[in-house]
Structures are given as C-alpha cells and as structure tokens.
Design a protein around this motif. Structure first.
Motif, mmCIF file in Angstrom:
data_model
loop_
_atom_site.group_PDB
_atom_site.id
_atom_site.type_symbol
_atom_site.label_atom_id
_atom_site.label_comp_id
_atom_site.label_asym_id
_atom_site.label_seq_id
_atom_site.Cartn_x
_atom_site.Cartn_y
_atom_site.Cartn_z
ATOM 1 N N UNK A 319 -3.550 20.043 -8.734
ATOM 2 C CA UNK A 319 -2.520 18.910 -9.113
ATOM 3 C C UNK A 319 -1.947 18.196 -7.613
ATOM 4 N N UNK A 320 -1.738 19.069 -6.984
ATOM 5 C CA UNK A 320 -1.210 18.702 -5.769
ATOM 6 C C UNK A 320 -2.304 17.743 -4.930
ATOM 7 N N UNK A 321 -3.446 18.104 -5.040
ATOM 8 C CA UNK A 321 -4.743 17.646 -4.491
ATOM 9 C C UNK A 321 -4.957 16.094 -5.112
ATOM 10 N N UNK A 322 -4.864 16.112 -6.313
ATOM 11 C CA UNK A 322 -5.424 14.791 -6.857
ATOM 12 C C UNK A 322 -4.098 13.777 -6.843
ATOM 13 N N UNK A 323 -2.894 14.403 -6.884
ATOM 14 C CA UNK A 323 -1.717 13.625 -6.760
ATOM 15 C C UNK A 323 -1.552 12.701 -5.394
ATOM 16 N N UNK A 324 -1.921 13.402 -4.347
ATOM 17 C CA UNK A 324 -1.904 12.956 -2.982
ATOM 18 C C UNK A 324 -2.956 11.965 -2.877
ATOM 19 N N UNK A 325 -4.249 12.318 -3.401
ATOM 20 C CA UNK A 325 -5.367 11.647 -3.278
ATOM 21 C C UNK A 325 -5.033 10.113 -3.902
ATOM 22 N N UNK A 326 -4.353 10.194 -5.090
ATOM 23 C CA UNK A 326 -3.819 8.825 -5.536
ATOM 24 C C UNK A 326 -3.026 8.011 -4.699
ATOM 25 N N UNK A 327 -1.945 8.758 -4.235
ATOM 26 C CA UNK A 327 -0.936 7.987 -3.127
ATOM 27 C C UNK A 327 -1.694 7.545 -1.827
ATOM 28 N N UNK A 328 -2.645 8.252 -1.430
ATOM 29 C CA UNK A 328 -3.448 8.017 -0.100
ATOM 30 C C UNK A 328 -4.243 6.583 -0.736
ATOM 31 N N UNK A 329 -5.075 6.657 -1.406
ATOM 32 C CA UNK A 329 -6.008 5.656 -2.038
ATOM 33 C C UNK A 329 -4.941 4.379 -2.367
ATOM 34 N N UNK A 330 -3.892 4.526 -2.755
ATOM 35 C CA UNK A 330 -3.110 3.306 -3.208
ATOM 36 C C UNK A 330 -2.047 2.859 -2.397
ATOM 37 N N UNK A 331 -2.027 3.617 -1.000
ATOM 38 C CA UNK A 331 -0.830 3.312 -0.308
ATOM 39 C C UNK A 331 -0.458 1.980 0.288
ATOM 40 N N UNK A 332 -1.576 0.975 0.467
ATOM 41 C CA UNK A 332 -1.688 -0.185 0.883
ATOM 42 C C UNK A 332 -0.843 -1.243 -0.071
ATOM 43 N N UNK A 333 -1.068 -1.006 -1.470
ATOM 44 C CA UNK A 333 -0.592 -1.778 -2.232
ATOM 45 C C UNK A 333 0.808 -1.166 -3.006
ATOM 46 N N UNK A 334 0.884 -0.238 -2.600
ATOM 47 C CA UNK A 334 2.369 0.438 -3.148
ATOM 48 C C UNK A 334 3.338 0.068 -1.967
ATOM 49 N N UNK A 335 2.815 -0.098 -0.648
ATOM 50 C CA UNK A 335 4.092 -0.766 0.457
ATOM 51 C C UNK A 335 4.355 -2.149 0.164
ATOM 52 N N UNK A 336 3.737 -2.819 -0.639
ATOM 53 C CA UNK A 336 4.082 -4.150 -0.971
ATOM 54 C C UNK A 336 4.997 -4.231 -2.055
ATOM 55 N N UNK A 337 5.225 -3.393 -2.791
ATOM 56 C CA UNK A 337 5.949 -3.321 -4.203
ATOM 57 C C UNK A 337 7.296 -2.841 -4.178
ATOM 58 N N UNK A 338 8.129 -3.359 -4.868
ATOM 59 C CA UNK A 338 9.574 -2.696 -5.030
ATOM 60 C C UNK A 338 9.669 -1.712 -6.161
ATOM 61 N N UNK A 339 10.789 -1.207 -6.245
ATOM 62 C CA UNK A 339 10.874 -0.052 -7.328
ATOM 63 C C UNK A 339 10.193 -0.548 -8.641
ATOM 64 N N UNK A 340 10.553 -1.461 -9.273
ATOM 65 C CA UNK A 340 9.854 -1.908 -10.611
ATOM 66 C C UNK A 340 8.570 -2.401 -10.500
ATOM 67 N N UNK A 341 8.130 -2.767 -9.375
ATOM 68 C CA UNK A 341 6.721 -2.909 -9.225
ATOM 69 C C UNK A 341 5.889 -1.721 -8.991
ATOM 70 N N UNK A 342 6.320 -0.795 -8.354
ATOM 71 C CA UNK A 342 5.756 0.516 -8.238
ATOM 72 C C UNK A 342 5.425 1.208 -9.491
#
Length: 392
Positions: A319-342
């Motif tokens: 669960x830890x591994x998959x969760x971190x993999x999702x954040x790593x994979x989507x980091x660039x997009x998430x960095x461009x969003x505000x709270x509602x967008x995220x």
C-alpha cells in the motif's frame, strides 16, 4: 474438536462474479515486475520451472522498456489508450506463457508447503505477477493460513445471534460495490452474504465491531469464495495483517500509517510535499482510504485485485509502495494544481491511469525505495490523527 476443511480448486470461484474485467486479466498479469534474481531458488526448481522463469524474465525486460514510454506522454496520456496497451509487444507469445503459468499454479497449490519453504522467492515473484483468477480463492486462503480455523465452526451459530452493529452494516451494504452484479439489489445474494460475514465478525470482535471500509475487503473475498471461507480469511487478515489495529475505534494505527507515508513523501518527493503543505492538502485527505480499503475504492477491480494479491503475501508494504508510485508518476501535474484541483485529480484521473496496464503500476511500485528499518524507527514518533471522518 476441529473439523478438517477440504479445499476445492478452481470451482471455488465463480467466473460470473469475477472482479476481473475480462477472463484474461488473471492470466495476462503474469509478466509484471522484474524478479529479484532469476536464480534465487534455482537449486530447488525443476527444468520446466526454470524455463518458465526465463520466459517471465524476458517479458519483464520488454515491459520495463515499454513502460518508459509512459513518461513522455505528458498531458495526452489521459486519453491515449493505444499507448497504454502498447505492451502487446511484450506479449506476442502470451498464449504459451498463460498455459505454462496455469500448469505451474496448479502445481504450487498441490505442493504448497514445499513452495512456501523451499521456493519462497519464486513464489513471491509469481504472486507479484498476478495470481490467475481461478486460483485466487485457494491461494489467498493458503497465504493467510485460513484453511483450518476453529472459528469456521462457529459461523452458523453467529448468524443466529443479533449484533448491535446490524443497522450500521445494513446502511453501508448498499454502498459497497453498487455497480457490481453480485451486489446489485437489496435482496441480492451478494448483499445477503456480505451482511452475514460483517455481522459475524462484529460478534467475534466486539471492540472493533464494524467500521466503514471493511465491507469492501469482505466484498472482494466474497467474489472469490463462499461466505464461510471469506469469514475465516477476514478474521485472519484482521488478526495478522494490522487491519484490526487500523479499524479500532481510536484508529491510531491509521494515524501511524499516514505519518509513515508522510515521512516517505518528505524524503522521496520533497517538492511535492512542500506543494501539498502550501495548499493545506493533508495526506489523510487522499491516503486514508488507500489504507482502510487497500485501494479497493480507488482502482477498478482488475487493478485493485492485483494489489490485493500482493497484500496477501507481503502485507501493508504494498500500500505504501503503490501510493508513493502514484504520487511520483503524477508529481508534475499535481504541482500545477490548487487544493480543489488536486482533489478532483485524485478522484477522477488517478484511479484510471493504469486500467489497461496494471503490470506497469506494480513495476513502478517496486521501483519505490522502501526501508522497513526506517519505517520501524518512525513508529516511535508520536502520532496525532483526526478520525472524525470515519465511523464505527
């Protein structure tokens, strides 16, 4: 006196209630991640098993090379279905691999004790590559040692008793896999057996009783096996896999998991961690359900079941591994969003990114750095967690 439990093989799981989106999911998932070592158990493997392992390794190399193309998809990857299935280049000889894997899993089940003791590393790699659907019921029971539990003899008696949690269980049942045929309708067989198992557990563990989220885990088990077996597996998961601690009224263990996940986030993705903090986007807002439902409310069932296969053997680490993999994979997009967008991105985009390629999600999960010793040290830190959003 304990009554021996006779376990049946493929017939235990009905294809009609398979969590897989197609009959090939369990088989096509045999080429997901690189093995730790092709020769790790070579002294215990037969020539046929060594040949199969070599085939799997070749599939892994092709898959890993193909997965790198995902990095270059950028914004177009959300609707680039053809790119996501381009791993067909790694599957040209899949029919032979499927047949070999089917035969191998039959052998594993029949020689279970030998495989657990002498071929453990290879067994782990095969589980990470996906347990074929028709073997999941028996393999899950074997993995958690739920095949001969005294509590199974109590099940029918428990159903005759009343539980103080019955109203709460009834309320949540309609919300559990509402689109799945097995659970559709108030009088469906799925809802009936789900209620039975949840009620029975609330009676054998009155401290935990019933907690939201647990029904999704039981529901998945019921898609694979009869209710008595599902009850025994759930009892074992609660006892031995940290789930009971997660579902206790204080939910202190959930707070600990969130704290440990934040520790990994700060260490491995510091820029994203700073962005989350700047937007007051708390880890508990997106990750609590990951731990409480083991991604069963995040991913479509074919993907979530692959994660659950691994959880049954390796526990919450996946669960830890998959969760971190999702954040790593989507980091660039998430960095461009505000709270509602995220929040919208976590709800609508992330769950479906690996619909066509669950193998690549598992591959990325095992590229994440995970240090059990560091995680254990972090357990010594005080944890404070708001549990108001969850109820018993």
């Amino acid at each position: 006196m304990n009554i021996p439990v006779t376990l049946k093989l493929p017939e235990m799981a009905s294809p009609a209630i398979s969590p897989d989106s197609s009959s090939h999911e369990g088989l096509s998932s045999v080429h997901s991640i690189p093995a730790c070592s092709p020769t790790s158990d070579s002294e215990n493997l037969s020539p046929d098993e060594l040949e199969l392992l070599a085939k799997l390794e070749e599939q892994n190399r092709l898959l890993e090379a193909d997965s790198k193309s995902l990095r270059s998809m950028n914004g177009s990857r959300r609707n680039s279905g053809s790119s996501l299935v381009s791993s067909s280049s790694a599957s040209s000889n899949l029919s032979h691999l499927e047949e070999d894997t089917w035969i191998l899993w039959g052998r594993i089940v029949n020689e279970w004790e030998e495989w657990r003791k002498k071929k453990e590393k290879l067994l782990r790699e095969l589980i990470r590559k996906g347990i074929p659907h028709h073997f999941r019921a028996i393999v899950w029971q074997l993995l958690c040692s739920a095949t001969d539990m005294p509590v199974k003899n109590q099940y029918s008696e428990l159903l005759k008793m009343s539980s103080p949690c019955e109203k709460l269980i009834r309320r949540d049942i309609a919300r559990t896999y509402p689109e799945h045929e097995f659970f559709k309708g108030q009088d469906s067989l799925g809802q009936e057996v789900l209620f039975n198992v949840m009620k029975a557990y609330s009676l054998v563990d009155r401290e935990v009783g019933y907690c939201q989220g647990s029904a999704f885990i039981v529901g998945l088990l019921l898609m694979q096996m009869p209710e008595e077996e599902a009850f025994c597996v759930f009892v074992r998961l609660m006892q031995e896999y940290r789930l009971r601690e997660l579902f206790k009224p204080t939910m202190a263990e959930l707070g600990l998991c969130i704290y440990q996940f934040e520790y990994m986030l700060q260490e491995q993705l510091p820029e994203l961690n700073i962005h989350f903090r700047s937007q007051s986007f708390l880890t508990s807002m997106y990750a609590s359900s990951w731990f409480l439902t083991l991604f069963l409310t995040t991913f479509p069932l074919p993907v979530a079941t692959r994660v659950f296969d691994i959880f049954m053997y390796e526990g919450l680490e996946i669960i830890f591994r998959v969760g971190m993999a999702l954040l790593q994979f989507n980091q660039a997009e998430l960095m461009q969003l505000d709270m509602e967008g995220m929040s919208q991105y976590f709800q609508k985009v992330i769950p479906h990114q690996f619909d066509s390629c669950p193998d690549k999600l598992i591959l990325k999960a095992y590229q994440i750095k995970y240090n059990p010793k560091k995680m254990k040290r972090s357990m010594k830190s005080p944890v404070f967690f708001n549990v108001k959003s969850f109820s018993h």
